[in-house]
Design a protein around this motif. Structure first.
Motif, PDB file in Angstrom:
ATOM      1  N   LYS A  85     -12.731  12.374  -3.191  1.00 38.96           N
ATOM      2  CA  LYS A  85     -12.551  12.616  -1.765  1.00 38.96           C
ATOM      3  C   LYS A  85     -11.548  13.746  -1.559  1.00 38.96           C
ATOM      4  N   ARG A  86     -11.720  14.473  -0.462  1.00 39.82           N
ATOM      5  CA  ARG A  86     -10.858  15.627  -0.213  1.00 39.82           C
ATOM      6  C   ARG A  86      -9.828  15.338   0.872  1.00 39.82           C
ATOM      7  N   ASP A  87      -9.489  14.052   1.034  1.00 46.80           N
ATOM      8  CA  ASP A  87      -8.571  13.685   2.111  1.00 46.80           C
ATOM      9  C   ASP A  87      -7.240  14.418   2.000  1.00 46.80           C
ATOM     10  N   LEU A  88      -6.833  14.709   0.756  1.00 49.04           N
ATOM     11  CA  LEU A  88      -5.524  15.317   0.554  1.00 49.04           C
ATOM     12  C   LEU A  88      -5.589  16.830   0.454  1.00 49.04           C
ATOM     13  N   SER A  89      -6.796  17.386   0.571  1.00 54.20           N
ATOM     14  CA  SER A  89      -6.937  18.831   0.418  1.00 54.20           C
ATOM     15  C   SER A  89      -6.770  19.522   1.764  1.00 54.20           C
ATOM     16  N   PRO A  90      -5.857  20.466   1.891  1.00 56.65           N
ATOM     17  CA  PRO A  90      -5.681  21.156   3.168  1.00 56.65           C
ATOM     18  C   PRO A  90      -6.898  21.976   3.555  1.00 56.65           C
ATOM     19  N   SER A  91      -7.573  22.545   2.578  1.00 55.62           N
ATOM     20  CA  SER A  91      -8.773  23.335   2.881  1.00 55.62           C
ATOM     21  C   SER A  91      -9.714  23.255   1.697  1.00 55.62           C
ATOM     22  N   PRO A  92     -10.992  22.887   1.923  1.00 56.73           N
ATOM     23  CA  PRO A  92     -11.948  22.776   0.823  1.00 56.73           C
ATOM     24  C   PRO A  92     -12.293  24.136   0.252  1.00 56.73           C
ATOM     25  N   PRO A  93     -12.685  24.192  -1.015  1.00 54.55           N
ATOM     26  CA  PRO A  93     -13.068  25.467  -1.616  1.00 54.55           C
ATOM     27  C   PRO A  93     -14.259  26.077  -0.898  1.00 54.55           C
ATOM     28  N   ALA A  94     -14.377  27.386  -0.997  1.00 51.35           N
ATOM     29  CA  ALA A  94     -15.441  28.090  -0.285  1.00 51.35           C
ATOM     30  C   ALA A  94     -16.816  27.710  -0.795  1.00 51.35           C
ATOM     31  N   ASP A  95     -16.910  27.303  -2.074  1.00 51.79           N
ATOM     32  CA  ASP A  95     -18.218  26.997  -2.647  1.00 51.79           C
ATOM     33  C   ASP A  95     -18.544  25.515  -2.583  1.00 51.79           C
ATOM     34  N   ASP A  96     -17.903  24.754  -1.685  1.00 49.29           N
ATOM     35  CA  ASP A  96     -18.121  23.313  -1.615  1.00 49.29           C
ATOM     36  C   ASP A  96     -19.572  22.948  -1.357  1.00 49.29           C
ATOM     37  N   ASP A  97     -20.240  23.692  -0.473  1.00 50.32           N
ATOM     38  CA  ASP A  97     -21.625  23.359  -0.166  1.00 50.32           C
ATOM     39  C   ASP A  97     -22.490  23.462  -1.410  1.00 50.32           C
ATOM     40  N   GLU A  98     -22.231  24.470  -2.217  1.00 50.81           N
ATOM     41  CA  GLU A  98     -23.010  24.650  -3.437  1.00 50.81           C
ATOM     42  C   GLU A  98     -22.730  23.527  -4.424  1.00 50.81           C
ATOM     43  N   ILE A  99     -21.449  23.146  -4.563  1.00 55.63           N
ATOM     44  CA  ILE A  99     -21.084  22.095  -5.513  1.00 55.63           C
ATOM     45  C   ILE A  99     -21.582  20.740  -5.023  1.00 55.63           C
ATOM     46  N   ASP A 100     -21.481  20.479  -3.719  1.00 52.24           N
ATOM     47  CA  ASP A 100     -21.839  19.178  -3.174  1.00 52.24           C
ATOM     48  C   ASP A 100     -23.340  18.959  -3.104  1.00 52.24           C
ATOM     49  N   GLY A 101     -24.134  20.015  -3.228  1.00 50.81           N
ATOM     50  CA  GLY A 101     -25.574  19.902  -3.047  1.00 50.81           C
ATOM     51  C   GLY A 101     -26.216  18.703  -3.711  1.00 50.81           C
ATOM     52  N   PRO A 102     -26.037  18.515  -5.032  1.00 54.96           N
ATOM     53  CA  PRO A 102     -26.696  17.402  -5.713  1.00 54.96           C
ATOM     54  C   PRO A 102     -26.204  16.028  -5.273  1.00 54.96           C
ATOM     55  N   PHE A 103     -25.040  15.965  -4.600  1.00 56.26           N
ATOM     56  CA  PHE A 103     -24.438  14.680  -4.283  1.00 56.26           C
ATOM     57  C   PHE A 103     -24.718  14.216  -2.853  1.00 56.26           C
ATOM     58  N   LEU A 104     -25.288  15.106  -2.036  1.00 54.34           N
ATOM     59  CA  LEU A 104     -25.468  14.777  -0.631  1.00 54.34           C
ATOM     60  C   LEU A 104     -26.391  13.581  -0.442  1.00 54.34           C
ATOM     61  N   HIS A 105     -27.416  13.453  -1.295  1.00 50.44           N
ATOM     62  CA  HIS A 105     -28.406  12.391  -1.144  1.00 50.44           C
ATOM     63  C   HIS A 105     -28.296  11.350  -2.255  1.00 50.44           C
ATOM     64  N   LEU A 106     -27.155  11.312  -2.933  1.00 46.83           N
ATOM     65  CA  LEU A 106     -27.018  10.408  -4.074  1.00 46.83           C
ATOM     66  C   LEU A 106     -27.183   8.953  -3.660  1.00 46.83           C
ATOM     67  N   ASP A 107     -26.567   8.548  -2.563  1.00 45.82           N
ATOM     68  CA  ASP A 107     -26.635   7.150  -2.143  1.00 45.82           C
ATOM     69  C   ASP A 107     -28.073   6.726  -1.859  1.00 45.82           C
ATOM     70  N   SER A 108     -28.806   7.557  -1.131  1.00 42.16           N
ATOM     71  CA  SER A 108     -30.194   7.213  -0.813  1.00 42.16           C
ATOM     72  C   SER A 108     -31.079   7.276  -2.057  1.00 42.16           C
ATOM     73  N   SER A 109     -30.781   8.198  -2.973  1.00 45.89           N
ATOM     74  CA  SER A 109     -31.564   8.289  -4.210  1.00 45.89           C
ATOM     75  C   SER A 109     -31.361   7.041  -5.071  1.00 45.89           C
ATOM     76  N   LEU A 110     -30.108   6.590  -5.180  1.00 43.95           N
ATOM     77  CA  LEU A 110     -29.831   5.373  -5.937  1.00 43.95           C
ATOM     78  C   LEU A 110     -30.515   4.171  -5.302  1.00 43.95           C
ATOM     79  N   ALA A 111     -30.479   4.111  -3.971  1.00 47.07           N
ATOM     80  CA  ALA A 111     -31.103   2.986  -3.267  1.00 47.07           C
ATOM     81  C   ALA A 111     -32.605   2.948  -3.515  1.00 47.07           C
TER      82      ALA A 111
END
Length: 339
Positions: free
Chosen positions: A84-110
């Motif tokens: 989680k990035r709760d403690l990060s003042p600003s997320p990295p610029a490439d977050d969307d690219e890194i997060d891509g595979p994880f966006l649907h992880l919960d629904s994929s596991l389900a």
């Protein structure tokens, strides 16, 4: 005789010798011919290895899910999670690219979990979580839906379970009260092998139902959670007890060891029943052998079933036991490569 003209049963034997990873390395190897594809597909699906990317692809096609379920024998799910990035003042610029595979992880596991009760061929299930570490996220905690994990433990004839979710926190949703230890305990009568490490754990995981077990041979519970970066340990901590009540790590360890002794006495042919922990600040790793009721020092925390050096019983007093595992801090910073 040309390979493709061999009888199907002989060709299938050859393909099984090559193994599923032969096709996983290059899926074009599945498409030699129509007859080859029919046999190779069944071999390819025997040992399924899934990541967030492949899991999303796999679960998007209902036909593939249906065709796959009769052939799976072992399933390996490797989840490199994002803290989680709760403690990060600003997320990295490439977050969307890194997060891509994880966006649907919960629904994929389900969705993947919905087919597992019908997968009567699955014997082995490995679920491992890892944490993506960056300077912005160091020290933050990743999380995973506890209900999703317990739903994955539903193949009806599972004999080997390797569950290592210590890299994340299993979180229950407000409308569900999931106790993972109880779910695993219910599987013990049919399991032959159990290895488990979780952020939260308790002795109930080792409570064998009244029916007993004629097959259980190996049980390893690891309380030591190390975080690595380039093969170096950068942080360590112990598993915590399930439930809201605060419980000292020594109390939890003793409860697990006591229950492990009870479990070892109830199974006919125990090969290994051990509880792993460590001692700070030098991170020596120890294993309690519940069969012989002795303690071993292991070389590392990577090979859970490794032989160890037997500790001198004469030096194991109650006080030294308490001192050995007394550190109950949630995080022990060892080395931060980003400082």
């Amino acid at each position: 005789m040309p390979l493709l003209q061999l009888p199907p049963e002989i060709l299938l034997h050859i393909l099984r010798y090559l193994g599923s990873q032969f096709f996983a390395h290059d899926t074009r190897r599945l498409t030699i011919s129509r007859g080859w594809y029919h046999l190779a597909w069944t071999v390819f699906l025997r040992d399924v290895r899934l990541t967030p990317e492949s899991l999303e692809t796999f679960t998007q096609n209902d036909l593939i899910l249906q065709r796959s379920s009769p052939h799976m024998v072992s399933v390996d799910i490797s989840l490199p999670l994002r803290p989680k990035r709760d403690l990060s003042p600003s997320p990295p610029a490439d977050d969307d690219e890194i997060d891509g595979p994880f966006l649907h992880l919960d629904s994929s596991l389900a969705k993947f979990a919905t087919i597992l009760p019908g997968c009567s061929g699955i014997r082995s299930l490995n679920i491992h979580t890892h944490v993506y570490i960056s300077p912005e996220h160091f020290g933050n905690v990743a999380s995973l839906n506890a209900l999703r994990v317990t739903n994955l433990l539903s193949p009806p004839h599972l004999t080997s379970l390797d569950l290592d979710t210590a890299a994340c926190r299993l979180e229950s949703q407000p409308d569900s009260n999931v106790h993972v230890c109880n779910v695993i305990s219910a599987l013990l009568p049919s399991l032959r092998r159990l290895r488990c490490r979780m952020e939260h754990i308790c002795e109930e995981i080792l409570q064998l139902p009244s029916a007993g077990s004629a097959t259980l041979e190996e049980v390893i519970i690891n309380m030591s959670i190390f975080r690595y970066h380039d093969d170096d340990i950068i942080a360590s901590r112990f598993s915590k007890s399930c439930g809201a009540a605060v419980r000292a790590v020594t109390s939890l360890r003793i409860a697990l060891e006591t229950q492990a002794v009870t479990l070892a006495a109830r199974i006919p042919n125990p090969r290994m029943v051990r509880i792993i922990s460590h001692k700070g600040p030098f991170l020596e790793v120890y294993a309690f052998d519940a069969i012989t009721k002795t303690r071993l020092q292991l070389e590392n925390n990577l090979e859970w079933d490794a032989d160890g050096e037997l500790l001198d019983e004469g030096n194991e007093t109650e006080d030294s036991e308490s001192d050995l595992f007394a550190d109950d801090s949630p995080i022990e910073p060892v080395f931060n490569p980003y400082s």
